[in-house]
Design a protein around this motif. Sequence first.
Motif, PDB file in Angstrom:
ATOM      1  N   SER A  67     -38.258  -3.772 -29.284  1.00 49.04           N
ATOM      2  CA  SER A  67     -39.110  -4.767 -29.943  1.00 49.04           C
ATOM      3  C   SER A  67     -40.595  -4.460 -29.819  1.00 49.04           C
ATOM      4  O   SER A  67     -41.407  -5.004 -30.574  1.00 49.04           O
ATOM      5  N   PHE A 145     -30.055  -7.825 -33.608  1.00 45.15           N
ATOM      6  CA  PHE A 145     -30.452  -9.117 -34.199  1.00 45.15           C
ATOM      7  C   PHE A 145     -31.805  -9.566 -33.658  1.00 45.15           C
ATOM      8  O   PHE A 145     -32.630 -10.116 -34.394  1.00 45.15           O
ATOM      9  N   ALA A 148     -34.440  -7.381 -35.342  1.00 44.55           N
ATOM     10  CA  ALA A 148     -34.641  -7.788 -36.737  1.00 44.55           C
ATOM     11  C   ALA A 148     -35.509  -9.035 -36.810  1.00 44.55           C
ATOM     12  O   ALA A 148     -36.478  -9.094 -37.592  1.00 44.55           O
ATOM     13  N   TYR A 149     -35.176 -10.020 -35.991  1.00 47.08           N
ATOM     14  CA  TYR A 149     -35.976 -11.257 -35.992  1.00 47.08           C
ATOM     15  C   TYR A 149     -37.411 -10.983 -35.554  1.00 47.08           C
ATOM     16  O   TYR A 149     -38.369 -11.464 -36.171  1.00 47.08           O
ATOM     17  N   ASN A 150     -37.572 -10.198 -34.471  1.00 48.48           N
ATOM     18  CA  ASN A 150     -38.920  -9.907 -33.971  1.00 48.48           C
ATOM     19  C   ASN A 150     -39.742  -9.127 -34.985  1.00 48.48           C
ATOM     20  O   ASN A 150     -40.951  -9.323 -35.106  1.00 48.48           O
ATOM     21  N   SER A 153     -40.741 -11.561 -37.757  1.00 47.91           N
ATOM     22  CA  SER A 153     -41.718 -12.495 -37.193  1.00 47.91           C
ATOM     23  C   SER A 153     -43.073 -11.835 -37.004  1.00 47.91           C
ATOM     24  O   SER A 153     -44.117 -12.436 -37.277  1.00 47.91           O
ATOM     25  N   SER A 172     -31.749 -21.738 -34.424  1.00 48.10           N
ATOM     26  CA  SER A 172     -30.938 -20.902 -33.530  1.00 48.10           C
ATOM     27  C   SER A 172     -30.795 -21.531 -32.153  1.00 48.10           C
ATOM     28  O   SER A 172     -29.767 -21.371 -31.488  1.00 48.10           O
ATOM     29  N   GLN A 202     -28.910 -15.576 -32.102  1.00 53.20           N
ATOM     30  CA  GLN A 202     -29.899 -14.591 -32.524  1.00 53.20           C
ATOM     31  C   GLN A 202     -29.574 -14.045 -33.909  1.00 53.20           C
ATOM     32  O   GLN A 202     -30.484 -13.784 -34.715  1.00 53.20           O
ATOM     33  N   SER A 205     -30.783 -16.674 -36.420  1.00 54.01           N
ATOM     34  CA  SER A 205     -32.243 -16.700 -36.605  1.00 54.01           C
ATOM     35  C   SER A 205     -32.718 -15.499 -37.415  1.00 54.01           C
ATOM     36  O   SER A 205     -33.603 -15.635 -38.272  1.00 54.01           O
ATOM     37  N   ALA A 206     -32.127 -14.315 -37.168  1.00 46.34           N
ATOM     38  CA  ALA A 206     -32.550 -13.107 -37.889  1.00 46.34           C
ATOM     39  C   ALA A 206     -32.227 -13.196 -39.373  1.00 46.34           C
ATOM     40  O   ALA A 206     -33.077 -12.940 -40.234  1.00 46.34           O
ATOM     41  N   CYS A 209     -34.187 -16.162 -41.200  1.00 48.16           N
ATOM     42  CA  CYS A 209     -35.608 -15.867 -41.320  1.00 48.16           C
ATOM     43  C   CYS A 209     -35.856 -14.823 -42.409  1.00 48.16           C
ATOM     44  O   CYS A 209     -36.815 -14.933 -43.187  1.00 48.16           O
ATOM     45  N   PHE A 210     -34.992 -13.832 -42.490  1.00 50.50           N
ATOM     46  CA  PHE A 210     -35.132 -12.791 -43.512  1.00 50.50           C
ATOM     47  C   PHE A 210     -34.966 -13.372 -44.918  1.00 50.50           C
ATOM     48  O   PHE A 210     -35.767 -13.089 -45.817  1.00 50.50           O
TER      49      PHE A 210
END
Length: 446
Positions: A67, A145, A148-150, A153, A172, A202, A205-206, A209-210
Amino acid sequence: MATVDMTVGSPSKHLLKFALPLLCGNLFQQFYNMVDSIIVGKFVGSNALASVGACGSLNFLFFSLSSGLALGIGVIVAQYFGAGDDTNVKKTISSSIYVLFFAAVLVSLIGVIFAPYILQFMKTPSEIIGYSTIYLRTTCSGIIFIVAYNGISAILRALGDSKTPLYFLIVSSIVNVVLDLVFVINLGMGVFGVALATVISQLVSAVSCFIFAVHKNPYFRLTKAELKPHRKIIFMSVRLGLPIALQNSLIAVSCIVLQSVVNRFGATVVAAFTITGRVEQIVQQGFGSLQMAMSTYAGQNVGAGKIDRVKKGFHRAVVMVAIYSAVMLVVMYTLGRGIARFFVDETEVINIASKALRITSLAYFGLGMIYIPRGLLNGAGDTGFSMINGITEVIGRIGFAVLLTNIAVIGYWGAWMTNGLTWYITGIVCVIRYMSGVWQKKRITQ
């Protein structure tokens, strides 16, 4: 379009308005980490809680390796956005897919394969190493995951949008809490259930968010031609992101060494150390949110060539750190014992944890003065300093841990003293780097 131009307007207003959604999101994230610990401690036992805590520094290491690159990508996006270069913003987003996917897969494989050997090397107590291995392998399986989220974000934050990631962290968190209750209490899945609930949340959320980012933000709507990797951007992403990843990894290694020292004192002390670690993670969210706000603020303003405005924002942020640190100090001295009681029922663990919270709370201002300069330096593109920063924490945390815990009258209390002293020393080094002005020459858009 959900973007915010931080190169104009009040620095304090921008920092607070940007940091508050981040703080809420980070608190929700820590909330479900806390729920993991509380459910494990209350319904499985203190040994199971200790097993989860023994993985904390390792999880931080694996997540940091992958990350950290996302933060470097965010720096590039912020500076290009501040300079008004929309074409390179899109190129950075498309190239980030390749960088982050490769990093996530590699780190995930390392974590899953080597988990038991690393835990043995850390001298994890025999009564908890089995649980720890299960927890670590399960969470490492879901690193992709998290990355991807980080990544999404980091890009959204670089564009000035700190609210969208918050919405999906809330979702999440709710999913995680519900699954914790179902897997652990109803299905009796123990530590594995807690880890599985975290991975599934997780994933939620990923993906969510995408989908939202593509729908709402035109920078994410890439054509097939735009999806190709750009060698220059990939190289720049690695050049800026790798030092941050290595810095966090060095910090994680020092935490692993400290955890190994704590492990020698038995499961009771490990459980208390786990509690204080969870509480301090929450405290650090205030600093961390302000750091991310400062990083975006500095990135956009450095990209626009407004150095004096960056300095003004730094001074405002220091005042915020001082106020927050004082409030948290009072909280730990007055409510520390009650906080510890949330996690476990064992009196000895509660006694150790509550006293330990008082020890480390004395160093919260030093901790905050790591985060603020670090955020500014990263946003300015001075990510090479991250290595020096990480090495400072390694030397401090390992050196103090070995020295203090081997002094008979200090013993295991040295573990908590180590963190406090390390925070102050590292904070001083960060401030010195800021005052040197080197960061003013790191602009990537010039």
